[in-house]
Design an enzyme around this catalytic site. Structure first.
Site, PDB file in Angstrom:
ATOM      1  N   LYS A  27       2.467  -3.082   9.819  1.00  0.00           N
ATOM      2  CA  LYS A  27       1.675  -1.915  10.187  1.00  0.00           C
ATOM      3  C   LYS A  27       1.835  -0.852   9.101  1.00  0.00           C
ATOM      4  O   LYS A  27       2.689  -0.954   8.247  1.00  0.00           O
ATOM      5  CB  LYS A  27       2.155  -1.340  11.527  1.00  0.00           C
ATOM      6  CG  LYS A  27       1.728  -2.218  12.703  1.00  0.00           C
ATOM      7  CD  LYS A  27       2.110  -1.626  14.043  1.00  0.00           C
ATOM      8  CE  LYS A  27       1.680  -0.215  14.280  1.00  0.00           C
ATOM      9  NZ  LYS A  27       0.233   0.031  14.090  1.00  0.00           N
ATOM     10  N   GLU A  46       4.495   5.539  14.531  1.00  0.00           N
ATOM     11  CA  GLU A  46       4.133   4.332  15.298  1.00  0.00           C
ATOM     12  C   GLU A  46       5.380   3.539  15.682  1.00  0.00           C
ATOM     13  O   GLU A  46       5.454   2.970  16.773  1.00  0.00           O
ATOM     14  CB  GLU A  46       3.192   3.444  14.476  1.00  0.00           C
ATOM     15  CG  GLU A  46       1.803   4.051  14.316  1.00  0.00           C
ATOM     16  CD  GLU A  46       0.901   3.255  13.391  1.00  0.00           C
ATOM     17  OE1 GLU A  46      -0.315   3.356  13.556  1.00  0.00           O
ATOM     18  OE2 GLU A  46       1.401   2.559  12.503  1.00  0.00           O
ATOM     19  N   THR A  89      -2.694   4.504  15.924  1.00  0.00           N
ATOM     20  CA  THR A  89      -3.510   5.102  14.864  1.00  0.00           C
ATOM     21  C   THR A  89      -4.309   4.003  14.165  1.00  0.00           C
ATOM     22  O   THR A  89      -3.843   2.878  14.044  1.00  0.00           O
ATOM     23  CB  THR A  89      -2.587   5.829  13.861  1.00  0.00           C
ATOM     24  OG1 THR A  89      -1.956   6.909  14.539  1.00  0.00           O
ATOM     25  CG2 THR A  89      -3.362   6.369  12.674  1.00  0.00           C
ATOM     26  N   GLY A 103      -1.012   0.566   7.393  1.00  0.00           N
ATOM     27  CA  GLY A 103      -2.151   0.687   6.485  1.00  0.00           C
ATOM     28  C   GLY A 103      -2.748   2.087   6.513  1.00  0.00           C
ATOM     29  O   GLY A 103      -3.291   2.572   5.525  1.00  0.00           O
ATOM     30  N   GLY A 104      -2.621   2.743   7.657  1.00  0.00           N
ATOM     31  CA  GLY A 104      -3.139   4.111   7.784  1.00  0.00           C
ATOM     32  C   GLY A 104      -2.076   5.164   7.492  1.00  0.00           C
ATOM     33  O   GLY A 104      -2.351   6.364   7.566  1.00  0.00           O
ATOM     34  N   THR A 162      -8.911   0.440  15.226  1.00  0.00           N
ATOM     35  CA  THR A 162      -8.879  -0.323  16.478  1.00  0.00           C
ATOM     36  C   THR A 162      -8.266   0.521  17.593  1.00  0.00           C
ATOM     37  O   THR A 162      -8.788   0.556  18.715  1.00  0.00           O
ATOM     38  CB  THR A 162      -8.078  -1.639  16.300  1.00  0.00           C
ATOM     39  OG1 THR A 162      -8.356  -2.192  15.014  1.00  0.00           O
ATOM     40  CG2 THR A 162      -8.452  -2.643  17.368  1.00  0.00           C
ATOM     41  N   ASP A 188      -1.810   0.011  20.123  1.00  0.00           N
ATOM     42  CA  ASP A 188      -1.902   0.307  18.691  1.00  0.00           C
ATOM     43  C   ASP A 188      -2.521  -0.892  17.976  1.00  0.00           C
ATOM     44  O   ASP A 188      -2.625  -1.978  18.543  1.00  0.00           O
ATOM     45  CB  ASP A 188      -0.484   0.603  18.152  1.00  0.00           C
ATOM     46  CG  ASP A 188      -0.514   1.422  16.873  1.00  0.00           C
ATOM     47  OD1 ASP A 188      -1.594   1.597  16.277  1.00  0.00           O
ATOM     48  OD2 ASP A 188       0.568   1.883  16.461  1.00  0.00           O
ATOM     49  N   GLY A 189      -2.908  -0.678  16.746  1.00  0.00           N
ATOM     50  CA  GLY A 189      -3.453  -1.758  15.931  1.00  0.00           C
ATOM     51  C   GLY A 189      -2.375  -2.354  15.042  1.00  0.00           C
ATOM     52  O   GLY A 189      -1.199  -1.994  15.127  1.00  0.00           O
ATOM     53  N   ALA A 190      -2.781  -3.275  14.165  1.00  0.00           N
ATOM     54  CA  ALA A 190      -1.840  -3.855  13.198  1.00  0.00           C
ATOM     55  C   ALA A 190      -2.631  -4.306  11.984  1.00  0.00           C
ATOM     56  O   ALA A 190      -3.846  -4.552  12.066  1.00  0.00           O
ATOM     57  CB  ALA A 190      -1.099  -5.040  13.802  1.00  0.00           C
TER      58      ALA A 190
HETATM   59  C1  A5P Z   1      -1.779   2.890  10.920  1.00  0.00           C
HETATM   60  O1  A5P Z   1      -0.730   3.387  10.154  1.00  0.00           O
HETATM   61  C2  A5P Z   1      -1.693   1.427  11.027  1.00  0.00           C
HETATM   62  O2  A5P Z   1      -0.480   0.902  11.428  1.00  0.00           O
HETATM   63  C3  A5P Z   1      -2.833   0.827  11.811  1.00  0.00           C
HETATM   64  O3  A5P Z   1      -2.498   0.582  13.133  1.00  0.00           O
HETATM   65  C4  A5P Z   1      -3.216  -0.410  11.136  1.00  0.00           C
HETATM   66  O4  A5P Z   1      -3.406  -0.083   9.759  1.00  0.00           O
HETATM   67  C5  A5P Z   1      -4.464  -1.051  11.712  1.00  0.00           C
HETATM   68  O5  A5P Z   1      -5.563  -0.240  11.457  1.00  0.00           O
HETATM   69  P1  A5P Z   1      -7.018  -0.716  11.814  1.00  0.00           P
HETATM   70  O6  A5P Z   1      -7.090  -0.864  13.283  1.00  0.00           O
HETATM   71  O7  A5P Z   1      -7.903   0.396  11.292  1.00  0.00           O
HETATM   72  O8  A5P Z   1      -7.251  -1.992  11.081  1.00  0.00           O
END
Ligand code: A5P
Length: 226
Positions: free
Chosen positions: A99, A108, A31, A101-102, A34, A86-88
């Site tokens: 992780k 996740e 999520t 932020g979203g 990225t 996944d992103g971070a």
């Molecule tokens: C979602 O809950 C997060 O763990 C995202 O993977 C993380 O915030 C990275 O998001 P961006 O890719 O938007 O920076």
């Protein structure tokens, strides 16, 4: 860094990650912005004939994947995922992450725990020497909100209840998020264990020993940490 450069880096990392997906794989879809680049790339590959099934780490991700015709399996019915992308919000060279932020950290984390290979894709801004400049998101069952808030304080975490558009942010699981500032974290694994002991705390955003590889894109190169 201007947004367009950051997006170019996210896209480059995402393109490198999707090359690791094989025909027939069950793929965990992360999520955030990225991960969304990777989902769109995978969607194009599926439209081009790649056969995969996927599990989504959020409702937004599920909707995005379905819009590309990617078949979604229920996360709760899977015993294993071949590869997740996944992103971070932050990562260190030892592959510890923050992780959430979203707000999708719980799903996740389940997804990462199920994954044989857990690939993290980031732009260059996410690499840190020590975790903690980004507050640690904590998903808390509403009934236990004040209790968890107070327990976080005892561990040295200054918490703030997450809001969105001036309203309390509610996760896909119907819970609240506390963003907890622990300062720079010297012992992430210890903090992770301590947080796991708190009743009513569903999940926290420290991802320790859950990552196989981070693919980070900079302005002019891809760097892989594994
Ligand atoms: C979602 O809950 C997060 O763990 C995202 O993977 C993380 O915030 C990275 O998001 P961006 O890719 O938007 O920076």
């Amino acid at each position: 860094m201007e947004t367009t450069q950051q997006d170019a880096e996210k896209l480059a990392a995402a393109k490198a990650a999707v090359k690791l997906v094989k025909d027939g794989d069950i793929v965990g879809l992360g999520t955030g912005s990225t991960a969304s680049f990777a989902i769109k790339e995978l969607g194009r590959m599926v439209q081009g004939g790649l056969r995969i099934k996927a599990a989504a780490s959020s409702i937004n991700t599920e909707e995005l994947a379905k819009s590309f015709g990617i078949e979604i399996l229920p996360l709760g019915e899977l015993s294993s995922i071949d590869i997740s992308i996944d992103g971070a919000d932050e990562f260190t060279e030892s592959l510890d992450l923050i992780k959430g932020g979203g707000g999708a950290l719980f799903r996740e984390k389940i997804m990462a725990s199920l994954s044989k290979k857990s690939i993290i894709v980031t732009d260059a801004s996410k690499k840190v020497k020590k975790l903690g400049a980004f507050n640690v998101p904590v998903e808390v069952v509403p009934l236990a909100y004040q209790y968890v808030f107070d327990q976080l304080s005892k561990l040295g975490g200054k918490g703030v209840k997450r809001l969105k558009n001036n309203e309390v942010f509610v996760t896909d699981n119907g819970n609240f998020i506390i963003d907890a500032d622990f300062g720079l974290i010297n012992e992430p694994q210890k903090l992770s264990f301590d947080l796991n002991e708190i009743d009513g705390l569903l999940a926290h955003g420290l991802f320790i020993n859950l990552t196989s590889k981070v693919i980070m894109s900079t302005r002019d190169q891809l760097i892989v940490f594994d």
